[in-house]
Design a protein around this motif. Structure first.
Motif, PDB file in Angstrom:
ATOM      1  N   PHE A   1       0.825  -1.213   0.000  1.00 26.29           N
ATOM      2  CA  PHE A   1       0.000   0.000   0.000  1.00 26.29           C
ATOM      3  C   PHE A   1       0.858   1.261   0.000  1.00 26.29           C
TER       4      PHE A   1
ATOM      5  N   PHE B   1       0.536   3.708  -3.107  1.00 27.83           N
ATOM      6  CA  PHE B   1      -0.279   4.914  -2.941  1.00 27.83           C
ATOM      7  C   PHE B   1       0.410   6.024  -2.153  1.00 27.83           C
TER       8      PHE B   1
ATOM      9  N   VAL C   1      -1.433   6.802   2.879  1.00 24.18           N
ATOM     10  CA  VAL C   1      -2.329   5.681   3.185  1.00 24.18           C
ATOM     11  C   VAL C   1      -1.770   4.789   4.287  1.00 24.18           C
TER      12      VAL C   1
ATOM     13  N   ASN D   1      -4.264   4.100   7.134  1.00 17.17           N
ATOM     14  CA  ASN D   1      -5.313   3.163   6.764  1.00 17.17           C
ATOM     15  C   ASN D   1      -4.776   1.739   6.641  1.00 17.17           C
TER      16      ASN D   1
ATOM     17  N   ILE E   1      -9.379   5.823  -3.594  1.00 18.45           N
ATOM     18  CA  ILE E   1      -8.125   5.189  -3.210  1.00 18.45           C
ATOM     19  C   ILE E   1      -8.363   4.041  -2.240  1.00 18.45           C
ATOM     20  N   GLU E   2      -9.408   4.147  -1.414  1.00 18.65           N
ATOM     21  CA  GLU E   2      -9.743   3.054  -0.497  1.00 18.65           C
ATOM     22  C   GLU E   2     -10.284   1.853  -1.253  1.00 18.65           C
TER      23      GLU E   2
ATOM     24  N   MET F   1      -7.346   0.107  -2.600  1.00 13.60           N
ATOM     25  CA  MET F   1      -6.703  -0.665  -1.532  1.00 13.60           C
ATOM     26  C   MET F   1      -7.451  -1.962  -1.272  1.00 13.60           C
TER      27      MET F   1
END
Length: 294
Positions: A108, A112, A116, A119, A237-238, A241
């Motif tokens: 991740f 990104f 991130v 998260n 973006i989530e 992921m």
């Protein structure tokens, strides 16, 4: 786009290969290193990542999505195990509890960016908490041990302290935060190095099991992502992921639990090791899908 995928994955794979070469050429004790990482570096990473992370309804949605990603594959595998008469305790946990630490966090962050990391750490902590409670209940039939084990993990206390300070809007002394960040930076490369060191235990006898479990893992993960896409409103973006999170290979902890509770250790080992090796081929494809289609 292919070059971008290679740029993202090459640093990770290089460290994994370094770990493999080191384990092949030396008698390094990775158990001590892994304990050091789990007890010191990873908690520092968790604290530094979560203490200043913006918390709100977005995190609630991400938490809901992560729970679907963990629990739904277990339900799907329960159905498959009933149909094909497979051992529930052996086949269900590796499909629920994936490599959300050693592989996911570096993946991740490299894909990104640092934004991130909070998260990514949150996803790892949630998966770990469920594995140490529900996961232990599945393999052992007793939940008290899971809670005791959970309370022994420094990473849980680091999470609690960081979230308490965050939600209380209390500022951490900057030198302390910088020290935690510095200590936590060691966690990610050590996770990858450890993953590479584990690959020396591969053997051909487990190839069939590894291939089957990888296919079922990707299938249950894809279904979980479809449900998340349908039910949970997430930022772009989530969602990207979650494409990767739902289809990660199994976590090593699944094998440790199988050995501890005298289950079919070789089968679980084959799922874990071959799943992580085959991720060298599946992750580039999933990464390309996450970056181009969504």
């Amino acid at each position: 786009m292919l070059f971008r995928v290679i740029e993202i994955l090459f640093p990770m794979f290089a460290v994994v290969v370094a770990g493999y070469i080191c384990a092949r050429r030396t008698s390094i004790n990775m158990g001590s290193i892994n304990k050091l990482n789990l007890d010191y570096f990873a908690p520092a990473l968790v604290f530094a990542s979560l203490v200043n992370m913006p918390l709100g309804t977005k995190q609630v949605n991400l938490i809901a999505a992560s729970l679907i990603a963990v629990l739904l594959p277990g339900l799907l595998m329960w159905i498959i195990c009933r149909i094909y008469r497979l051992d529930l305790k052996v086949w269900i946990p590796p499909h629920m509890f994936r490599n959300s630490g050693n592989l996911a966090i570096p993946l991740f962050v490299y894909t990104f960016g640092e934004m991130v990391k909070g998260n990514a750490v949150l996803l790892m902590v949630l998966s770990t908490c469920v594995q140490m409670t529900l996961g232990l209940f599945i393999v052992s039939g007793a939940n008290k041990q899971g809670i005791k084990q959970l309370l022994k993990m420094p990473i849980i206390y680091a999470t609690m302290v960081a979230l308490t300070l965050n939600l209380s809007d209390l500022h951490v002394w900057k030198p302390l935060l910088e020290a935690a960040s510095l200590l936590g930076e060691s966690a990610i490369p050590l996770m990858l190095f450890s993953l590479g060191a584990q690959l020396i235990y591969l053997n051909r006898s487990g190839l069939k099991i590894g291939l089957i479990s990888t296919v079922t893992s990707l299938l249950t993960g894809a279904i979980s992502f479809a449900v998340i896409l349908w039910l949970i409103p997430l930022a772009h973006i989530e969602l990207q992921m979650m494409v990767l999170f739902t289809m990660l290979p199994p976590a090593v902890m699944n094998y440790l639990f199988a050995e501890r509770y005298k289950l079919d250790g070789p089968t679980v080992a084959a799922m874990v090791l071959y799943g992580n090796v085959l991720s060298l081929f599946t992750m580039p494809i999933l990464l390309w899908l996450a970056l181009t289609i969504l």
